[in-house]
Design a protein around this motif. Sequence first.
Motif, mmCIF file in Angstrom:
data_model
loop_
_atom_site.group_PDB
_atom_site.id
_atom_site.type_symbol
_atom_site.label_atom_id
_atom_site.label_comp_id
_atom_site.label_asym_id
_atom_site.label_seq_id
_atom_site.Cartn_x
_atom_site.Cartn_y
_atom_site.Cartn_z
ATOM 1 N N LYS A 1 0.831 -1.200 0.000
ATOM 2 C CA LYS A 1 0.000 0.000 0.000
ATOM 3 C C LYS A 1 0.869 1.254 0.000
ATOM 4 O O LYS A 1 0.590 2.220 -0.728
ATOM 5 N N ASN A 2 1.925 1.240 0.789
ATOM 6 C CA ASN A 2 2.828 2.394 0.835
ATOM 7 C C ASN A 2 3.576 2.574 -0.482
ATOM 8 O O ASN A 2 3.853 3.705 -0.894
ATOM 9 N N LEU A 3 3.900 1.468 -1.145
ATOM 10 C CA LEU A 3 4.563 1.561 -2.435
ATOM 11 C C LEU A 3 3.654 2.231 -3.459
ATOM 12 O O LEU A 3 4.107 3.023 -4.296
ATOM 13 N N GLY A 4 2.353 1.907 -3.398
ATOM 14 C CA GLY A 4 1.359 2.560 -4.249
ATOM 15 C C GLY A 4 1.596 2.372 -5.735
ATOM 16 O O GLY A 4 1.221 3.244 -6.539
ATOM 17 N N LEU A 5 2.181 1.264 -6.116
ATOM 18 C CA LEU A 5 2.590 1.074 -7.508
ATOM 19 C C LEU A 5 1.401 1.022 -8.454
ATOM 20 O O LEU A 5 1.343 1.745 -9.451
ATOM 21 N N LEU B 1 11.235 -1.311 -8.643
ATOM 22 C CA LEU B 1 12.097 -2.475 -8.745
ATOM 23 C C LEU B 1 13.474 -2.197 -8.153
ATOM 24 O O LEU B 1 14.012 -3.009 -7.389
ATOM 25 N N TYR B 2 14.040 -1.055 -8.499
ATOM 26 C CA TYR B 2 15.382 -0.683 -8.039
ATOM 27 C C TYR B 2 15.436 -0.617 -6.516
ATOM 28 O O TYR B 2 16.324 -1.207 -5.884
ATOM 29 N N ASN B 3 14.480 0.063 -5.903
ATOM 30 C CA ASN B 3 14.478 0.215 -4.452
ATOM 31 C C ASN B 3 14.203 -1.101 -3.737
ATOM 32 O O ASN B 3 14.845 -1.422 -2.733
ATOM 33 N N THR B 4 13.239 -1.869 -4.234
ATOM 34 C CA THR B 4 12.900 -3.143 -3.592
ATOM 35 C C THR B 4 14.079 -4.109 -3.623
ATOM 36 O O THR B 4 14.406 -4.752 -2.612
ATOM 37 N N THR B 5 14.744 -4.200 -4.766
ATOM 38 C CA THR B 5 15.880 -5.112 -4.896
ATOM 39 C C THR B 5 17.032 -4.688 -3.986
ATOM 40 O O THR B 5 17.650 -5.522 -3.314
ATOM 41 N N ASN B 6 17.326 -3.401 -3.945
ATOM 42 C CA ASN B 6 18.411 -2.928 -3.093
ATOM 43 C C ASN B 6 18.088 -3.111 -1.613
ATOM 44 O O ASN B 6 18.976 -3.407 -0.800
ATOM 45 N N GLU B 7 16.824 -2.955 -1.247
ATOM 46 C CA GLU B 7 16.433 -3.179 0.146
ATOM 47 C C GLU B 7 16.607 -4.644 0.536
ATOM 48 O O GLU B 7 17.060 -4.959 1.644
ATOM 49 N N TYR C 1 5.429 6.338 -16.711
ATOM 50 C CA TYR C 1 4.956 5.121 -16.040
ATOM 51 C C TYR C 1 6.086 4.108 -15.864
ATOM 52 O O TYR C 1 6.121 3.365 -14.877
ATOM 53 N N MET C 2 7.029 4.101 -16.804
ATOM 54 C CA MET C 2 8.162 3.187 -16.682
ATOM 55 C C MET C 2 9.151 3.666 -15.620
ATOM 56 O O MET C 2 9.819 2.839 -14.973
ATOM 57 N N LYS C 3 9.246 4.956 -15.411
ATOM 58 C CA LYS C 3 10.088 5.460 -14.332
ATOM 59 C C LYS C 3 9.578 4.968 -12.978
ATOM 60 O O LYS C 3 10.363 4.614 -12.089
ATOM 61 N N ILE C 4 8.265 4.954 -12.832
ATOM 62 C CA ILE C 4 7.666 4.466 -11.589
ATOM 63 C C ILE C 4 8.005 2.987 -11.380
ATOM 64 O O ILE C 4 8.401 2.565 -10.290
ATOM 65 N N CYS C 5 7.869 2.199 -12.434
ATOM 66 C CA CYS C 5 8.205 0.770 -12.352
ATOM 67 C C CYS C 5 9.691 0.584 -12.037
ATOM 68 O O CYS C 5 10.063 -0.264 -11.209
ATOM 69 N N TYR C 6 10.516 1.352 -12.703
ATOM 70 C CA TYR C 6 11.971 1.253 -12.537
ATOM 71 C C TYR C 6 12.352 1.538 -11.086
ATOM 72 O O TYR C 6 13.115 0.787 -10.471
#
Length: 487
Positions: A269-273, A359-365, A351-356
């Motif tokens: 929910k916080n990600l709001g993707l 993904l980038y933040n989730t993977t690094n976390e 919209y692709m910036k949002i996806c990028y």
Amino acid sequence: MAVTEPRVSSLTTSLFCHNSRPSMYQPWNLSLQTSRPGIMQNKLSIKSVAFSDKVSSQTNLGTKSLEQVKRINQEALVNSSDSVKTLKMIDTIQRLGIEHHFEEEINVQLGRVGDWDTAEDLFATALQFRLLRHNGWPTCSDVFNKFLDKSGNFKESITRDIWGMLSLYEASYLGAKGEEVLQHAMEFSRTHLHQSLPHLGPEVRRLVVEALTLPRHLRMARLEARNYMVEYSQASGQIPDLLELARLDFDMAQSMHQKELAEISRWWKNLGLVERLGFGRDGPGECFLWALGILPEPRYSNCRIELAKTICVLQVMDDMFDNYGTLDELVLFTKAIKRWDLDAMEQLPEYMKICYMALYNTTNEIAYRIQKEHGQTVVACLKRTWIDIFEAYLKEAKWFSNRHVPAFREYLDNGVISSASYMALVHATFLIGDGLSKEIISMMNPYPRLFSCSGEILRLWDDLGTSRVSLYIDTFTYTHLFYLVSY
């Protein structure tokens, strides 16, 4: 493209007791389905189930703690001297989903009964073989040769033993390549169990149908435990302390799973993707069920949470490649992902910036968590799994755009990657972290053959499942369906 959405369907299940009241299961199964345009997605509701209300009347053992009840059952298993009863008890423990409390005791007893001569008892022979192999003990399928006639076929006389035939059928699913006797056992037992249906009583017939529909080896552990616990509470030969332990363990596990799901839902929910994009699957509950199906043991709580997060993100990426992005945009996105740099996304549509970023933040976390808990840097390896997925997605998008039908081997090799099996298994390996070292990390490049085999099975099952619910089959899909059936 990606195999990411679990589907809970009414596939029946079965387990059975030898010389005791048959067990009755409610049907559940976890299968995996790819998203496609025009296909109605199944909705899943994960609700709390108050098991204590269903079984407490027969498990009122006072106020014993889980540890007290566990010790009582551990002692009972260790002190069991009857080989058949020991095998049945181990089988019951695993069916109740509480084997993680008995790992040492089960190994001790399997070591003791491993060489036990089951004589001409088909049920005991098959049960002994299945438990030994399932728990990683060396076994030889030659134990079934005593049930063969001089022509090398199974004796017709054993078909009269319905419980033995069911036990043989279940054991046959643990056969390895080259074990022809188990392949013959599967065909023989399946054929004769089907033929026996008109001659069986209603409850036994239902058990046989359930077994033929979904063998035990293919079932989801936690849902099986849930179903069997209710049935075992009504069995005349139950072990009350074992049932009490199962109830206490289930309550604790259920509470844990609810907290895990709540954490994943808050994160999502916080990600709001999906809200920001306006498209994509919005199903953290389904993603959590997928992770729970792979890693049911309580000790893998953190792994389930993080793996479910990756699947949530993957679903949206899959939908973007399948249904939303143009081919030119997908090429740009794949190139940006390969750079794995925030500056690389500047050329992308909004919209692709949002996806990028998601993904980038989730993977690094996730990589940071692995670094903190296991002391290894894995971000480069996790990044590579995503790059491989998007390159595979892009290849499939180009095939579809050009109406190109690849050779089956080319399709399957690419499909193993696009099924996300490598991504999921690499993430799970690092998140579990048992003995994680630089040597293990280096084993991920190239991916282990075990991962490839799992991916092939997943890809083929997913394609076959998708073909059954598709509202249309175009030339591309039809051709590969032909390949799959022929293969």
